[in-house]
Design a protein around this motif. Structure first.
Motif, mmCIF file in Angstrom:
data_model
loop_
_atom_site.group_PDB
_atom_site.id
_atom_site.type_symbol
_atom_site.label_atom_id
_atom_site.label_comp_id
_atom_site.label_asym_id
_atom_site.label_seq_id
_atom_site.Cartn_x
_atom_site.Cartn_y
_atom_site.Cartn_z
ATOM 1 N N MET A 91 0.816 -1.208 0.000
ATOM 2 C CA MET A 91 0.000 0.000 0.000
ATOM 3 C C MET A 91 0.851 1.260 0.000
ATOM 4 S SD MET A 91 -3.048 -1.188 2.607
ATOM 5 C CE MET A 91 -4.078 0.231 2.236
ATOM 6 N N LEU A 92 2.007 1.234 0.656
ATOM 7 C CA LEU A 92 2.869 2.417 0.699
ATOM 8 C C LEU A 92 3.770 2.525 -0.525
ATOM 9 C CD1 LEU A 92 3.931 2.409 4.464
ATOM 10 C CD2 LEU A 92 2.199 3.819 3.350
ATOM 11 N N ARG A 93 4.049 1.414 -1.173
ATOM 12 C CA ARG A 93 4.944 1.429 -2.325
ATOM 13 C C ARG A 93 4.257 1.919 -3.591
ATOM 14 N NH1 ARG A 93 9.423 -0.710 -4.876
ATOM 15 N NH2 ARG A 93 9.013 -1.628 -6.922
ATOM 16 N N ARG A 94 2.980 1.740 -3.696
ATOM 17 C CA ARG A 94 2.276 2.050 -4.944
ATOM 18 C C ARG A 94 2.289 3.556 -5.204
ATOM 19 N NH1 ARG A 94 -0.762 -1.998 -7.168
ATOM 20 N NH2 ARG A 94 -0.990 -3.894 -5.913
ATOM 21 N N ARG A 95 2.782 3.943 -6.350
ATOM 22 C CA ARG A 95 2.777 5.339 -6.776
ATOM 23 C C ARG A 95 3.041 5.398 -8.273
ATOM 24 N NH1 ARG A 95 7.712 7.697 -3.435
ATOM 25 N NH2 ARG A 95 6.648 6.406 -1.894
ATOM 26 N N THR A 96 2.757 6.532 -8.864
ATOM 27 C CA THR A 96 3.016 6.761 -10.287
ATOM 28 C C THR A 96 3.730 8.093 -10.436
ATOM 29 O OG1 THR A 96 1.023 5.532 -10.912
ATOM 30 C CG2 THR A 96 2.012 6.937 -12.586
ATOM 31 N N VAL A 97 4.812 8.090 -11.187
ATOM 32 C CA VAL A 97 5.598 9.296 -11.439
ATOM 33 C C VAL A 97 5.479 9.645 -12.914
ATOM 34 C CG1 VAL A 97 7.887 10.348 -11.367
ATOM 35 C CG2 VAL A 97 7.195 8.741 -9.569
ATOM 36 N N PHE A 98 5.139 10.883 -13.195
ATOM 37 C CA PHE A 98 5.039 11.406 -14.560
ATOM 38 C C PHE A 98 6.201 12.377 -14.765
ATOM 39 C CE2 PHE A 98 0.854 10.480 -12.899
ATOM 40 C CZ PHE A 98 0.244 9.760 -13.898
ATOM 41 N N ASP A 99 7.028 12.155 -15.779
ATOM 42 C CA ASP A 99 8.145 13.057 -16.038
ATOM 43 C C ASP A 99 8.442 13.083 -17.533
ATOM 44 O OD1 ASP A 99 9.533 10.702 -16.590
ATOM 45 O OD2 ASP A 99 10.559 10.660 -14.655
ATOM 46 N N ALA A 100 9.594 13.649 -17.895
ATOM 47 C CA ALA A 100 9.943 13.823 -19.304
ATOM 48 C C ALA A 100 10.143 12.497 -20.019
ATOM 49 C CB ALA A 100 11.212 14.674 -19.418
ATOM 50 N N ARG A 101 10.544 11.468 -19.297
ATOM 51 C CA ARG A 101 10.808 10.166 -19.928
ATOM 52 C C ARG A 101 9.545 9.338 -20.121
ATOM 53 N NH1 ARG A 101 15.055 7.979 -15.809
ATOM 54 N NH2 ARG A 101 13.496 8.955 -14.455
ATOM 55 N N GLY A 102 8.463 9.688 -19.438
ATOM 56 C CA GLY A 102 7.231 8.947 -19.599
ATOM 57 C C GLY A 102 6.496 8.782 -18.285
ATOM 58 N N ILE A 103 5.848 7.643 -18.146
ATOM 59 C CA ILE A 103 5.013 7.332 -16.979
ATOM 60 C C ILE A 103 5.605 6.107 -16.303
ATOM 61 C CG2 ILE A 103 2.671 6.754 -16.229
ATOM 62 C CD1 ILE A 103 1.704 7.967 -18.902
ATOM 63 N N HIS A 104 5.817 6.199 -14.984
ATOM 64 C CA HIS A 104 6.466 5.137 -14.242
ATOM 65 C C HIS A 104 5.538 4.729 -13.095
ATOM 66 C CE1 HIS A 104 9.886 6.766 -16.468
ATOM 67 N NE2 HIS A 104 9.559 7.946 -15.947
ATOM 68 N N SER A 105 4.937 3.563 -13.242
ATOM 69 C CA SER A 105 3.965 3.076 -12.266
ATOM 70 C C SER A 105 4.607 1.977 -11.425
ATOM 71 C CB SER A 105 2.716 2.540 -12.979
ATOM 72 O OG SER A 105 1.772 2.054 -12.054
ATOM 73 N N ARG A 106 4.731 2.232 -10.112
ATOM 74 C CA ARG A 106 5.407 1.299 -9.218
ATOM 75 C C ARG A 106 4.384 0.490 -8.443
ATOM 76 N NH1 ARG A 106 9.783 3.557 -5.032
ATOM 77 N NH2 ARG A 106 7.940 4.036 -3.785
ATOM 78 N N GLY A 107 4.470 -0.830 -8.561
ATOM 79 C CA GLY A 107 3.605 -1.726 -7.815
ATOM 80 C C GLY A 107 4.368 -2.419 -6.715
ATOM 81 N N LEU A 108 3.889 -3.581 -6.304
ATOM 82 C CA LEU A 108 4.520 -4.287 -5.192
ATOM 83 C C LEU A 108 5.882 -4.849 -5.575
ATOM 84 C CD1 LEU A 108 4.528 -5.569 -2.387
ATOM 85 C CD2 LEU A 108 3.238 -7.498 -3.335
ATOM 86 N N LEU A 109 5.977 -5.491 -6.743
ATOM 87 C CA LEU A 109 7.198 -6.194 -7.107
ATOM 88 C C LEU A 109 8.006 -5.506 -8.197
ATOM 89 C CD1 LEU A 109 5.838 -9.867 -7.110
ATOM 90 C CD2 LEU A 109 7.043 -8.665 -5.270
ATOM 91 N N ARG A 110 7.367 -4.690 -9.019
ATOM 92 C CA ARG A 110 8.106 -4.115 -10.136
ATOM 93 C C ARG A 110 7.542 -2.755 -10.499
ATOM 94 N NH1 ARG A 110 6.004 -5.329 -15.540
ATOM 95 N NH2 ARG A 110 3.858 -6.088 -15.357
ATOM 96 N N THR A 111 8.311 -2.035 -11.295
ATOM 97 C CA THR A 111 7.905 -0.729 -11.798
ATOM 98 C C THR A 111 7.731 -0.825 -13.300
ATOM 99 O OG1 THR A 111 9.091 0.427 -10.036
ATOM 100 C CG2 THR A 111 8.490 1.709 -11.986
ATOM 101 N N VAL A 112 6.575 -0.400 -13.793
ATOM 102 C CA VAL A 112 6.273 -0.434 -15.220
ATOM 103 C C VAL A 112 6.564 0.943 -15.810
ATOM 104 C CG1 VAL A 112 4.485 -0.806 -16.951
ATOM 105 C CG2 VAL A 112 4.518 -2.189 -14.867
ATOM 106 N N HIS A 113 7.361 0.974 -16.865
ATOM 107 C CA HIS A 113 7.730 2.230 -17.527
ATOM 108 C C HIS A 113 6.977 2.324 -18.852
ATOM 109 C CE1 HIS A 113 11.015 2.819 -14.634
ATOM 110 N NE2 HIS A 113 11.285 1.528 -14.825
ATOM 111 N N LEU A 114 6.236 3.406 -19.029
ATOM 112 C CA LEU A 114 5.423 3.608 -20.225
ATOM 113 C C LEU A 114 5.766 4.938 -20.865
ATOM 114 C CD1 LEU A 114 1.965 2.632 -18.666
ATOM 115 C CD2 LEU A 114 3.418 1.159 -20.056
#
Length: 435
Positions: A91-114
């Motif tokens: 619950m504390l790890r989940r977040r999404t970062v939006f920046d110049a490189r794209g969208i980075h969605s962090r879940g429990l085990l991995r971070t998805v880069h879009l």
């Protein structure tokens, strides 16, 4: 340090066609270089509580085991502590970062880069059932045939009415921020502002004529007069009812036979005193299962839409006669997510203001985009049938639905269908066929 804007790499932005909309990079940026979206406050508080409670349960479990290895409660306490700790971290790890490189969605085990999608329509707000906490609104990012769910932002509430509206506004702000900084660019044409139109509705209205040119209308259907649209059987939707009915019928048969006539292989399934025969719950469940299956079959066999020069006859649970709408925008698409597939169908905003389901247009698929396009094709078929016989014409008017939740869904689906038909139809055709 300022991060220079970059072109979206691969993914959703690759191969996009620009329709006269050119993005310019501002000379100077204002505001943050990145945006971070986390879970809401209540979820973070619960995460911290779990993060503290997990180690405490583990400690008590280990201490009890050290004091007395024979205690049976020690192992469950350790297992519960581990589970609570993992839940708190998630619950504390989940977040999404939006920046110049794209969208980075962090879940429990991995971070998805879009990469940034090539249009605002690449963001989809989905409202799902959230159990006891009420419905949950979340965001998915994707191109035709592929979607990725973001960890945040997401909203939950016991009232679903304004969830979509609030999260759509959040996405609008993120997209405007990305456009201002040059991180993203809009590949879809901007719809012209219509005289007297509500500015809040303009962005949700697809450009006139964009979607109809790409939707593959069945010309054979246009030749029928009158045109009768019948429901297609969705056997996947009936499978749970059939399985439940078969199981309940088997149990009811064993209850009626009684323990003395029950085959030996089923001995012990029901109480030997015969109380199952008089169980009210068993017979209520059986009646409910029969009713559910009968309702599904009745819908398949009876529901239909009849198109004639005088108007539309919508034969569902009750039969309605509706005049031809004055604009193509009065026909729109709604969708529902089931366990393993999505249903979508055409709906009609009647001249009286009522929002009516159009029977015979229900389409389903495991992929929501394909279901939306199939239902939108049926809506376009209805409109083209009327145009071919000069019984209607598009006067360019747009009337909001009286229900805010339906109107928000209507605008989001219209925007998504326009996006798919302009830039994503070929990707859909190359994937799994429509079901």
């Amino acid at each position: 340090m300022t991060i220079p804007p970059q072109e979206p790499q691969g993914g959703f932005g690759r191969g996009a066609v620009s329709y006269g909309v050119q993005a310019t990079t501002p000379a100077s940026f204002q505001g943050p270089e990145s945006l971070t979206r986390r879970q809401d406050a209540s979820s973070r508080i619960a995460g911290f509580a779990f993060l503290l409670g997990g180690p405490m349960l583990l400690y008590f479990g280990c201490m009890l085991y050290v004091l007395d290895p024979e205690l049976e409660v020690a192992a469950p306490l350790c297992a519960a502590g581990t589970l609570v700790l993992i839940l708190g971290i998630a619950m504390l790890r989940r977040r999404t970062v939006f920046d110049a490189r794209g969208i980075h969605s962090r879940g429990l085990l991995r971070t998805v880069h879009l990469p940034w999608p090539d249009s605002r329509a690449g963001f989809m707000v989905v409202v799902t059932g959230g159990g006891n906490g009420g419905p949950v609104a979340l965001i998915e990012v994707g191109a035709a045939g592929h979607r990725v769910r973001l960890s945040a932002p997401r909203l939950s509430s016991r009232e679903a009415k304004d969830l979509r509206l609030r999260l759509e506004a959040e996405v609008d702000g993120i997209w405007a921020w990305a456009l201002d900084r040059g991180y993203a660019r809009e590949a879809m044409p901007v719809p012209p502002a219509r005289q007297g139109a509500d500015p809040r509705l303009v962005q949700g209205i697809p450009p006139p004529g964009a979607a109809p040119r790409a939707l593959p209308v069945d010309q054979a259907l246009l030749a029928h007069e009158p045109l009768i649209l019948k429901e297609r059987p969705n056997w996947h939707g009936l499978i749970p009812n059939v399985i439940l009915l078969v199981v309940l019928c088997a149990v009811a048969l064993l209850a009626v036979l009684g323990p003395e006539r029950t085959p030996q292989v089923f001995a012990g399934v029901l109480p030997e005193d015969g109380t199952a025969r008089g169980s009210v719950g068993l017979w209520v469940l059986l009646v409910v299962a029969v009713g559910g299956l009968s309702a599904g079959l009745h819908r398949i066999l009876r529901e239909r839409t009849i198109l004639s020069r005088s108007g539309l006859v919508l034969a569902g649970r009750r039969t309605r006669r509706v005049a031809w709408p004055p604009s193509r925008s009065y026909l729109f698409v709604r969708s529902w997510r089931r366990l393993w597939f999505t249903e979508a169908s055409a709906w009609l905003l009647a001249p009286s203001g009522a929002v009516l389901h159009v029977p015979g247009t229900l389409r389903w698929s495991r992929n929501e985009d394909r279901a939306l396009l199939a239902a939108a094709t049926m809506a376009q078929t209805i409109w083209d049938w009327g145009l071919a016989r000069a019984v209607t014409h598009d006067d360019g008017s747009y009337r909001p639905a009286p229900d805010d939740a339906i109107e928000q869904e209507r605008r989001a689906n219209d925007r998504r269908v326009a996006y798919l038909t302009i830039g994503g139809t070929q990707a859909l055709r190359s994937s799994t066929r429509l079901m």
